[in-house]
Write a protein that holds these residues in place. Structure first.
Motif, short mmCIF file in Angstrom:
data_model
loop_
_atom_site.label_atom_id
_atom_site.label_comp_id
_atom_site.label_asym_id
_atom_site.label_seq_id
_atom_site.Cartn_x
_atom_site.Cartn_y
_atom_site.Cartn_z
N ILE A 38 -0.10 -73.49 -13.14
CA ILE A 38 -0.71 -72.24 -12.67
C ILE A 38 0.36 -71.16 -12.60
N VAL A 39 0.19 -70.12 -13.40
CA VAL A 39 1.19 -69.04 -13.43
C VAL A 39 0.67 -67.75 -12.80
N ASP A 40 -0.63 -67.72 -12.46
CA ASP A 40 -1.20 -66.54 -11.79
C ASP A 40 -2.42 -67.01 -10.99
N TYR A 41 -2.50 -66.54 -9.75
CA TYR A 41 -3.61 -66.94 -8.86
C TYR A 41 -3.96 -65.75 -7.99
N ARG A 42 -5.24 -65.38 -8.00
CA ARG A 42 -5.66 -64.20 -7.23
C ARG A 42 -7.01 -64.46 -6.55
N GLN A 43 -7.16 -63.88 -5.38
CA GLN A 43 -8.44 -63.91 -4.66
C GLN A 43 -8.76 -62.51 -4.17
N THR A 44 -9.99 -62.08 -4.40
CA THR A 44 -10.44 -60.78 -3.90
C THR A 44 -11.79 -60.96 -3.22
N THR A 45 -12.09 -60.10 -2.26
CA THR A 45 -13.35 -60.20 -1.53
C THR A 45 -14.13 -58.90 -1.60
N ASP A 46 -15.43 -59.04 -1.70
CA ASP A 46 -16.37 -57.92 -1.64
C ASP A 46 -16.00 -56.76 -2.56
N LEU A 47 -15.78 -57.11 -3.83
CA LEU A 47 -15.48 -56.09 -4.83
C LEU A 47 -16.52 -56.11 -5.94
N GLU A 48 -16.73 -54.94 -6.56
CA GLU A 48 -17.63 -54.85 -7.71
C GLU A 48 -16.95 -55.50 -8.92
N ARG A 49 -17.72 -56.30 -9.66
CA ARG A 49 -17.15 -56.99 -10.83
C ARG A 49 -18.11 -56.85 -12.00
N ILE A 50 -17.56 -56.56 -13.18
CA ILE A 50 -18.36 -56.44 -14.40
C ILE A 50 -17.88 -57.48 -15.40
N TYR A 51 -18.82 -58.29 -15.91
CA TYR A 51 -18.51 -59.27 -16.95
C TYR A 51 -19.28 -58.91 -18.21
N PRO A 52 -18.58 -58.66 -19.31
CA PRO A 52 -19.26 -58.29 -20.56
C PRO A 52 -20.13 -59.42 -21.10
N LEU A 53 -21.22 -59.03 -21.75
CA LEU A 53 -22.09 -59.96 -22.47
C LEU A 53 -22.14 -59.54 -23.93
N GLY A 54 -20.99 -59.18 -24.46
CA GLY A 54 -20.91 -58.75 -25.85
C GLY A 54 -19.48 -58.44 -26.22
N SER A 55 -19.25 -58.25 -27.51
CA SER A 55 -17.94 -57.87 -28.01
C SER A 55 -17.52 -56.54 -27.38
N ILE A 56 -16.24 -56.43 -26.98
CA ILE A 56 -15.82 -55.20 -26.30
C ILE A 56 -14.95 -54.33 -27.21
N ARG A 57 -15.11 -53.04 -27.01
CA ARG A 57 -14.34 -52.06 -27.76
C ARG A 57 -14.17 -50.83 -26.86
N LYS A 58 -13.29 -49.95 -27.24
CA LYS A 58 -13.05 -48.74 -26.45
C LYS A 58 -13.37 -47.52 -27.30
N ILE A 59 -14.25 -46.69 -26.78
CA ILE A 59 -14.65 -45.47 -27.48
C ILE A 59 -14.47 -44.29 -26.54
N SER A 60 -13.68 -43.31 -26.97
CA SER A 60 -13.40 -42.11 -26.15
C SER A 60 -12.90 -42.50 -24.76
N GLY A 61 -12.06 -43.54 -24.72
CA GLY A 61 -11.46 -43.95 -23.45
C GLY A 61 -12.33 -44.80 -22.56
N GLN A 62 -13.55 -45.12 -23.02
CA GLN A 62 -14.48 -45.91 -22.21
C GLN A 62 -14.73 -47.27 -22.86
N LEU A 63 -14.78 -48.31 -22.03
CA LEU A 63 -15.13 -49.64 -22.53
C LEU A 63 -16.60 -49.68 -22.92
N ARG A 64 -16.90 -50.30 -24.07
CA ARG A 64 -18.27 -50.43 -24.53
C ARG A 64 -18.56 -51.88 -24.89
N PHE A 65 -19.73 -52.36 -24.47
CA PHE A 65 -20.21 -53.68 -24.88
C PHE A 65 -21.73 -53.67 -24.79
#
Length: 268
Positions: A38-65
């Motif tokens: 284990i080289v990295d371990y993190r825990q966070t609480t009560d945060l907004e999380r986004i998981y992509p359901l598609g190939s990701i790319r960046k258009i005009s500085g914004q992530l798109r999927f």
């Protein structure tokens, strides 16, 4: 004496004392690859999380999927550096198989360039520069655990870096509220069928469902050379409904079996 001294130094080299980062631990549901660290371990609480359901790319500085799961909750992430004898895809596959044996549902699965840019996964999705590598050396999978833990997601990301070091990132997200109805992509269903040889859908116990019919027919028609057997309590009804959705009848055979729900198996 000289050779003995060298041997002693080799036995007690810094690599021999390689240890996990302090305070880290494995996730309960995902077994560790032997000799992984284990080289990295993190825990966070009560945060907004986004998981992509598609190939990701960046258009005009914004992530798109194409799709995403967006929720608030608690996250635990574990990043393993793998020993030289194990590849990223081996560790990724072992983790996926372990989770599928626990009836976790695959939501999105991509590999290599189909995932998009590794730099975006590493820096924008997971916030961990260790995960940046060659686009064709990556794999990503998002799964939903089986009830009663179905408000928990697990993300897997395997990568081989340019220096040939391989990593597996495992992230567990526990949502604060119900995740509702989440469906896999058709491409993910096809990848699962082709990679594992089976598509087991135990929750589809009744008459054909329109939403799942669209997903399955699209999946099967993404590779029109595939032939499958269809088993389960309503196998013939599903087979006929898939034919009505445009899947050629010659590509499907009804099969006997004691599958709890709908079960598709690849005819090799």
């Amino acid at each position: 004496m000289h050779s003995l001294a060298l041997l002693t130094l080799a036995c007690f080299s810094p690599a021999s004392f390689a240890a996990d980062v302090p305070g880290s631990r494995d996730l309960e549901r995902v077994p560790r690859m032997p000799d992984a660290q284990i080289v990295d371990y993190r825990q966070t609480t009560d945060l907004e999380r986004i998981y992509p359901l598609g190939s990701i790319r960046k258009i005009s500085g914004q992530l798109r999927f194409d799709g995403q799961v967006d929720a608030r909750g608690n996250t635990t992430s574990v990043t393993y550096e793998l020993p030289p004898e194990h590849s990223a895809i081996q560790a990724f596959t072992a983790a996926r198989e372990a989770l599928q044996k626990q009836d976790a549902q695959l939501l999105f699965w991509c590999q290599a360039r189909d995932c998009g840019e590794s730099s975006l996964w590493a820096n924008e999705v997971f916030g961990n520069a260790k995960l940046y590598g060659a686009d064709n050396g990556q794999s990503y999978l998002l799964l939903r655990l089986a009830p009663p833990a179905d408000n928990t997601l697990i993300a897997l990301y395997g990568i081989t870096r340019g220096n040939r070091k391989a990593y597996l990132h495992v992230e567990q997200f526990e949502a604060n509220a119900s995740l509702g109805n989440l469906l896999p992509t058709s491409a993910t269903l096809l990848r699962q069928l082709k990679d594992t040889g089976v598509l087991d859908l135990p929750r589809l116990v009744g008459e054909p469902d329109e939403t799942w019919l669209r997903l399955l027919s699209r999946a099967l028609n993404l590779d029109t050379g595939l032939r499958v057997t269809v088993a389960g309590p309503q196998a013939e009804a599903w087979r006929q409904a898939l034919i009505d959705q445009g899947v050629r009848a010659a590509r499907m055979e009804a099969a006997r079996g004691d599958a709890a729900g709908l079960h598709l198996e690849l005819l090799r």
